[in-house]
Design an enzyme around this catalytic site. Structure first.
Site, PDB file in Angstrom:
ATOM      1  N   ARG A 327       0.830  -1.208   0.000  1.00  0.00           N
ATOM      2  CA  ARG A 327       0.000   0.000   0.000  1.00  0.00           C
ATOM      3  C   ARG A 327       0.864   1.258   0.000  1.00  0.00           C
ATOM      4  O   ARG A 327       0.440   2.298  -0.516  1.00  0.00           O
ATOM      5  CB  ARG A 327      -0.974   0.002   1.179  1.00  0.00           C
ATOM      6  CG  ARG A 327      -2.023   1.094   1.086  1.00  0.00           C
ATOM      7  CD  ARG A 327      -3.080   0.970   2.162  1.00  0.00           C
ATOM      8  NE  ARG A 327      -4.133   0.039   1.840  1.00  0.00           N
ATOM      9  CZ  ARG A 327      -5.314   0.382   1.334  1.00  0.00           C
ATOM     10  NH1 ARG A 327      -5.583   1.649   1.067  1.00  0.00           N
ATOM     11  NH2 ARG A 327      -6.227  -0.520   1.080  1.00  0.00           N
ATOM     12  N   PHE A 361      -2.252   2.076   6.962  1.00  0.00           N
ATOM     13  CA  PHE A 361      -1.744   0.795   6.476  1.00  0.00           C
ATOM     14  C   PHE A 361      -0.660   0.953   5.408  1.00  0.00           C
ATOM     15  O   PHE A 361      -0.689   0.323   4.370  1.00  0.00           O
ATOM     16  CB  PHE A 361      -2.928  -0.009   5.916  1.00  0.00           C
ATOM     17  CG  PHE A 361      -2.713  -1.495   5.915  1.00  0.00           C
ATOM     18  CD1 PHE A 361      -2.830  -2.218   7.077  1.00  0.00           C
ATOM     19  CD2 PHE A 361      -2.413  -2.160   4.749  1.00  0.00           C
ATOM     20  CE1 PHE A 361      -2.647  -3.600   7.080  1.00  0.00           C
ATOM     21  CE2 PHE A 361      -2.223  -3.533   4.728  1.00  0.00           C
ATOM     22  CZ  PHE A 361      -2.346  -4.258   5.890  1.00  0.00           C
ATOM     23  N   THR A 459      -6.663  -4.373  -0.274  1.00  0.00           N
ATOM     24  CA  THR A 459      -5.920  -4.809  -1.460  1.00  0.00           C
ATOM     25  C   THR A 459      -5.914  -6.329  -1.576  1.00  0.00           C
ATOM     26  O   THR A 459      -5.637  -6.856  -2.648  1.00  0.00           O
ATOM     27  CB  THR A 459      -4.482  -4.260  -1.432  1.00  0.00           C
ATOM     28  OG1 THR A 459      -3.885  -4.538  -0.161  1.00  0.00           O
ATOM     29  CG2 THR A 459      -4.489  -2.754  -1.656  1.00  0.00           C
ATOM     30  N   ALA A 528      -9.089  -0.793   6.810  1.00  0.00           N
ATOM     31  CA  ALA A 528      -9.051  -0.266   5.439  1.00  0.00           C
ATOM     32  C   ALA A 528     -10.162   0.744   5.177  1.00  0.00           C
ATOM     33  O   ALA A 528     -10.590   0.915   4.033  1.00  0.00           O
ATOM     34  CB  ALA A 528      -9.123  -1.405   4.415  1.00  0.00           C
ATOM     35  N   GLU A 730      -9.364   6.420   7.442  1.00  0.00           N
ATOM     36  CA  GLU A 730      -7.932   6.593   7.222  1.00  0.00           C
ATOM     37  C   GLU A 730      -7.527   7.858   6.460  1.00  0.00           C
ATOM     38  O   GLU A 730      -6.515   8.474   6.799  1.00  0.00           O
ATOM     39  CB  GLU A 730      -7.380   5.362   6.490  1.00  0.00           C
ATOM     40  CG  GLU A 730      -7.428   4.102   7.324  1.00  0.00           C
ATOM     41  CD  GLU A 730      -7.051   2.869   6.522  1.00  0.00           C
ATOM     42  OE1 GLU A 730      -6.286   2.051   7.044  1.00  0.00           O
ATOM     43  OE2 GLU A 730      -7.526   2.730   5.380  1.00  0.00           O
TER      44      GLU A 730
END
Length: 780
Positions: A327, A361, A459, A528, A730
């Site tokens: 990421r 992340f 992901t 996420a 996030e």
């Protein structure tokens, strides 16, 4: 103009539907102390307490371990080692089989659990741990990433590489070129509630575990594997956490498995809760990175080619480091188009705790690298960094392909930045700051406006799914359970609002119960930024199933076409008559209509080929921008955040009050990561910043003196997410980068903005002071 009574207005609007700024459903409980966390729960009769014995070397073989004095200590019921684990001694999240619950013969970081004491009281277990006598054969240890072999470093997992175009050729042909390195520190999660688990044994193979975890299903599987039983024998329950931030995605596994093993072995409930010092020592953190960059650009500042290497301290085990470093590469572009790019990850093995998920992340570290490049170019050309940022923004019809070959289809960063720039008076204030600095020899001010583009989705494609369970009882009340976990972010409130909106009933009719693997199986982690996206849609799907059954029933019973049945606030219009929601539910029950449904949702459009470094890993992007102004004392390196202005994109907000709170909290946490929160290990691998006395998170006094936060109310998600909302957990964390660059701007004024300060993060007062002195010397 029509006049309506209060009663009429109320009758035409539900209380607490989607888009209404409702407070967190447990806010009053948090404030009064009524909120029940695991350590607040009444302990079952006979509850025992476990505590972990930790290694005292960073790397070594266990030659001998004498636990006789531990076993003889007051109150001790049992002492567990790796030999007492009936199933698999492994809690690796990716199946790498490299993360033992209790180390057997080899320890790989100082603070690694090697045994567990179970006693009548927590204090007895804690004190007994200190009586262990362990002899080690010490082995060479790699503590800092810089100690890794530069030619052939040991990696914890296979690294990813992104390529588009010929970056090397583009850089070499560019009119201008620069190279550099930036160190970006890690971060401790520092939740209010530390790790904790309570295991209650049941009959046969069964065990119920109350765990403070973001990933109940993973904990379920880990406990099952450790006990050597099927997953159906293990139930994990989570009512709420006192903070998670990613640290309770995989790190809860160890505590839950130890508690469960002890509970089944002794057939008594077992609770485990480490001290803050041991919690910080034994659990993973945000990865610190070393970012190397080589960039070619033209005389205007337009980037022509970029080459990045992101080397991360991953610790001794893989954990989630592969996905985190992936990421980082996904976000090495931030909001900028690179015509040619090469980006490589180096997930480095070190003899430190295995680092793990943390809000963003890896994305924030990737974006920090992109912003450093922009800053370097601006100083090289003598221009305002905002000018370089805007010049390199992704386009809307061209210049819109990312390094991972995904086309950016929803780009609104131009409008976000333009509106914020005007609202906060960026241009005027920049001139005012320059005038102030010219007359102020000691205190210097700085300002920076930084953007963010953050990809939303796991992901790992399989995690982009969710389930929910909705029951409607005969009195019209609704029971809701979903696979997401509540860690203070207000997920439960948002999902309840979605269900209330779909049924058109007041929010107080909807009750969300504790997350449990016994109701919704195979859940994805609440991470996420996908909690509302996934669980909201799953709950919507379940509610819609029931609603469609009710429509079918009403249509058949009253002989009315389905399109003439409309759900209104707390009632339903059936043709030319209206019935109360409760009445319709009661009638449907009497007619044996199913009033329960299991909902499901999977994110569409996403796919990813890691080997090729190509695909569409993100469903959409969230955007935002922040402008920060700081003042720096050049004699001490201390600084104050004078003002922050934020404009952030959450699509069509499910709950503006909660979303605004997430933006504010995310920003402050991001600011803390880049300014005051510093992790330090000594040469032996001992974590020196292991408590509030040595690790500094932002305090109330560190918040911006002026803090203006706005949501982009005009935005709505281009994709059909739940009510066209966007994730908010996030992305706003990244806005804290603006503080780092504002500090850099203030420091640069010492040398007339001719030299890039190249501040490493965290930009502690010590680092700021050293940068000031370095620039003063260079300017002479």
């Amino acid at each position: 103009m029509n006049r309506h009574t209060v009663a009429e207005i109320t009758a035409n609007k539900i209380r607490g539907g989607v888009g209404e700024g409702r407070t967190h459903d447990s806010a009053h409980k948090h404030v009064t102390g009524e909120a029940i966390y695991i350590d607040d729960m009444p302990e079952p009769a006979g509850t025992l307490h476990a505590y972990l014995g930790l290694s005292t070397v960073a790397h070594g073989k266990i030659v001998a371990m004498d636990l006789s004095e531990v076993e003889a200590a007051p109150g001790v019921v049992a002492v567990l080692t790796a030999r007492d684990i009936p199933g698999m001694n492994d809690i690796s999240a990716t199946g790498a089989n490299d993360e033992p619950i209790l180390a057997d013969s080899l320890v790989q970081f100082l603070g690694q659990p090697i045994f567990a004491v179970v006693a009548e009281t927590r204090e007895q277990a804690r004190r007994a741990c200190q009586k262990a006598k362990v002899e080690y054969e010490e082995l060479p240890a790699i503590i800092e990433p810089e100690q890794a072999d530069p030619v052939n470093p040991r990696l914890v997992t296979k690294p990813m590489v992104l390529r588009r175009g010929d970056a090397r050729a583009a850089i070499e042909k560019a009119p201008r070129r620069l190279t550099g390195r930036m160190n970006v520190g890690g971060q401790d999660h520092f939740y209010l509630e530390g790790h904790i688990a309570l295991a209650v044994p049941g009959e046969d193979m069964d065990v119920l575990v109350y765990s403070s975890t973001q990933h109940p299903s993973e904990v379920q599987h880990m406990v099952a594997h450790a006990l050597g039983v099927p997953s159906h024998a293990v139930t994990i329950e989570v009512r709420r956490m006192g903070g998670g931030f990613g640290g309770k995605e995989t790190q809860a596994n160890m505590f839950a498995t130890v508690a469960a093993i002890a509970a089944k072995k002794l057939n008594r409930p077992v609770k485990i809760r480490p001290d803050r010092d041991d919690d910080m020592t034994a659990t993973g953190k945000r990865h610190d990175f070393i970012i190397d960059y080589d960039v070619g650009f033209d005389d205007e500042g337009r980037i022509l080619g970029a080459d990045f290497t992101y080397a991360a301290r991953c610790g001794y085990a893989a954990d989630l480091s592969g996905a985190v470093t992936d990421r980082a590469l996904f976000h090495c572009d931030n909001t900028y188009f690179y015509p040619a790019v090469h980006a490589a990850a180096k997930p480095l093995y070190t003899n430190t705790v295995s680092n793990t998920a943390f809000r963003g992340f890896g994305g924030p570290q990737g974006i920090v690298g992109a912003e450093r490049v922009i800053e370097e170019i601006a100083y090289a050309l003598g221009k305002d960094p905002l000018e370089i940022r805007k010049l390199n923004f992704y386009g809307t019809t061209d210049r819109n392909v990312t390094p991972h070959h995904q086309t950016v289809e929803d780009n609104i960063i131009h409008r976000i930045v333009e509106e914020l720039e005007a609202d906060c008076r960026y241009r005027e204030r920049r001139e005012e700051i320059a005038a102030f600095n010219a007359k102020s020899p000691i205190v210097k001010r700085g300002i920076a406006l930084t953007p963010v583009k953050f990809g939303i989705s796991f992901t790992a494609t399989q995690y982009n799914q969710a389930g929910a369970l909705v029951h409607v009882y005969t009195d019209g009340s609704v029971h809701l359970n979903h696979g997401g976990t509540e860690m203070g972010q207000g997920l439960n409130q948002k999902v309840a609002q979605v269900v209330a909106e779909e049924f058109q009933i007041d929010i107080d009719r909807v009750k969300i119960t504790a997350t449990t693997t016994g109701k919704v199986p195979n859940t994805s982690a609440t991470a996420a930024s996908s909690g509302s996206d996934l669980n909201g849609m799953a709950a919507l799907n379940a509610a819609r199933q029931i609603k469609n059954r009710l429509i079918d029933f009403a249509s058949e019973k009253h002989g009315v076409p389905k399109d003439q049945i409309v759900f209104l606030p707390n009632r339903v219009r059936i043709g030319n008559q209206e019935v109360g929601f409760n009445d319709l539910i009661r009638e449907a029950y009497m007619a044996r209509v199913q009033l329960s449904a299991a909902g499901f949702y999977k994110t569409p459009k996403i796919h990813w080929d890691r080997e090729k470094g190509e695909g569409h890993p993100f469903y959409y992007f969230a955007y935002g921008a922040a402008c920060s102004e700081v003042s720096v004392d050049t004699l001490t390196g201390e600084y104050l955040v004078e003002r922050v202005d934020i404009l952030h994109d959450v699509g069509r907000s499910l709950n503006p009050a909660l979303d605004k709170g997430q933006v504010e909290g995310g920003f402050v946490q991001g600011m803390g990561w880049l300014t005051t929160e510093e992790l330090v290990w000594d040469e032996k691998g001992r974590l020196m910043t292991h408590a509030p006395s040595t690790y500094k998170i932002p305090l109330a006094s560190d918040r911006p003196k002026v803090f203006n936060v706005k949501l982009a109310e005009w935005s709505q998600n281009a994709e059909p997410t739940v009510y066209r909302s966007k994730a908010v957990g996030e992305p706003p964390f990244v806005l804290g980068i603006s503080v780092l660059h504002a500090i850099s701007d203030a420091v640069a004024s010492v040398a007339g903005h001719r030299i890039c300060p190249r501040l490493d993060a965290p930009a502690t007062p010590e680092r700021v002071l050293m940068a000031v002195e370095r620039l003063r010397v260079a300017a002479r």
